[in-house]
Enzyme design. Structure first.
Site, PDB file in Angstrom:
ATOM      1  N   ASP A   1       2.673  -7.122  -4.808  1.00 49.28           N
ATOM      2  CA  ASP A   1       2.990  -5.865  -5.482  1.00 49.28           C
ATOM      3  C   ASP A   1       4.517  -5.801  -5.600  1.00 49.28           C
ATOM      4  O   ASP A   1       5.197  -5.599  -4.595  1.00 49.28           O
ATOM      5  CB  ASP A   1       2.449  -4.697  -4.662  1.00 49.28           C
ATOM      6  CG  ASP A   1       2.802  -3.345  -5.264  1.00 49.28           C
ATOM      7  OD1 ASP A   1       3.488  -3.309  -6.306  1.00 49.28           O
ATOM      8  OD2 ASP A   1       2.387  -2.321  -4.685  1.00 49.28           O
TER       9      ASP A   1
ATOM     10  N   HIS B   1      -4.771   0.030  -6.843  1.00 56.23           N
ATOM     11  CA  HIS B   1      -4.464  -1.230  -7.547  1.00 56.23           C
ATOM     12  C   HIS B   1      -5.751  -2.016  -7.795  1.00 56.23           C
ATOM     13  O   HIS B   1      -6.677  -1.965  -6.970  1.00 56.23           O
ATOM     14  CB  HIS B   1      -3.554  -2.119  -6.709  1.00 56.23           C
ATOM     15  CG  HIS B   1      -2.192  -1.547  -6.452  1.00 56.23           C
ATOM     16  ND1 HIS B   1      -1.056  -2.067  -7.038  1.00 56.23           N
ATOM     17  CD2 HIS B   1      -1.791  -0.514  -5.672  1.00 56.23           C
ATOM     18  CE1 HIS B   1      -0.001  -1.373  -6.619  1.00 56.23           C
ATOM     19  NE2 HIS B   1      -0.415  -0.427  -5.793  1.00 56.23           N
TER      20      HIS B   1
ATOM     21  N   TYR C   1       5.380  -7.456  -0.650  1.00 52.06           N
ATOM     22  CA  TYR C   1       5.134  -6.057  -0.977  1.00 52.06           C
ATOM     23  C   TYR C   1       6.507  -5.409  -1.164  1.00 52.06           C
ATOM     24  O   TYR C   1       7.133  -4.970  -0.204  1.00 52.06           O
ATOM     25  CB  TYR C   1       4.322  -5.375   0.120  1.00 52.06           C
ATOM     26  CG  TYR C   1       4.166  -3.891  -0.078  1.00 52.06           C
ATOM     27  CD1 TYR C   1       3.912  -3.362  -1.345  1.00 52.06           C
ATOM     28  CD2 TYR C   1       4.271  -3.014   0.982  1.00 52.06           C
ATOM     29  CE1 TYR C   1       3.785  -1.996  -1.532  1.00 52.06           C
ATOM     30  CE2 TYR C   1       4.137  -1.650   0.812  1.00 52.06           C
ATOM     31  CZ  TYR C   1       3.898  -1.152  -0.457  1.00 52.06           C
ATOM     32  OH  TYR C   1       3.780   0.207  -0.642  1.00 52.06           O
TER      33      TYR C   1
END
Length: 254
Positions: free
Chosen positions: A145, A245, A104
């Site tokens: 991500d 998302h 992340y």
DNA sequence: ATGGTTGCCAAGCAA
């Protein structure tokens, strides 16, 4: 066949029922979740255990947090990689046939801001860890991500996005550094068009399809060859109370 | 396109 997905869920507790039905309906073997936003002892494990998943998690209260849910054999390993601020943003797992790193990446900020330096340092450390792992000769999958839209086609409007966070030249160069280290952007093996994985909650961005492709599955050569599909599952962005998302899925002949 | 929305956790931060 191995079915894989990466998804920034924006709180696993707020998204619990959507996440459970996603894994069940899409028949996912291995899922990387980001932004679980929960301390490990408060992670809602039961519904996932019932479906036969093992949960490997690195959480913290309120912010960040990553988890791997797997119904194939896997062992957590040392990623050789520390978040510059000690936040819970990285989780590495050995699946036997490959190493998986769930990331992340910090959202960052504009050049000159501390958040920008943090993101760039995180990405430098990630590239070092990738190079080190590939030198060992192991197959590698890095997914999550990244908060980077790598190319002009990956943003709804390159002119509006120019100079904006997630589309800065420095960020895109860091992404290319991961590719140059020996990884492939798996989505582009199967998709040539403009598609996104994230849409802002505000301004009806999803309805207007004003999004960015900032979630990625990067794989080394062997996994690239074994991949038979990779796609964004937009329907999970259109449900009631969605994450901002959509999940990104991939399938491998393993 | 100098607003807007969401989540955590109960005000303000992060995204």
């Amino acid at each position: 066949m191995l079915s894989f997905a990466t998804w920034n869920v924006n709180s696993i507790r707020a998204r619990l029922h959507i996440a459970v039905s996603f894994l069940e309906d899409e028949d996912i073997d291995v899922a990387f979740f980001q932004e679980t936003k929960v301390a490990d002892e408060k992670f809602p494990e039961e519904p996932f255990l019932k479906l036969g998943y093992r949960i490997i998690k690195r959480g913290q209260p309120q912010y960040n947090g990553v988890a791997v849910l797997t119904r194939v054999d896997a062992e957590e390993i040392d990623p050789d990689f520390e978040d510059p601020l000690g936040q819970k943003r990285v989780l590495a797992v050995d699946f036997g046939s490959f190493i998986g790193i769930n990331v992340y990446v910090p959202r960052g900020g504009y050049p000159g801001e501390e958040a920008f330096n943090y993101k760039m340092e995180f990405l430098r450390r990630l590239e070092r860890a990738v190079r080190k792992e590939l030198e060992k000769g192991r197959s590698l999958l890095v997914a999550g991500d990244f908060n980077i839209a790598p190319e002009e086609i990956d943003v709804f409007d390159p002119e509006i996005m120019r100079g904006e966070v997630c589309f800065l030249d420095e960020e895109r160069e860091a992404f290319r550094g991961l590719i140059d280290a020996g990884l492939w952007d798996l989505f582009r093996k199967f998709n040539a068009g403009k598609e996104f994985t994230w849409w802002d909650y505000r301004m009806g961005a999803f309805r207007k399809n004003l999004g960015l492709r900032i979630d990625h599955i990067l794989v080394s050569d062997e996994l690239y060859g074994r991949a038979v599909g990779c796609s964004v599952d937009r329907k999970y962005r259109g449900v009631v109370r969605p994450s901002d998302h959509a999940p990104l899925k991939a399938f491998f002949e393993i």
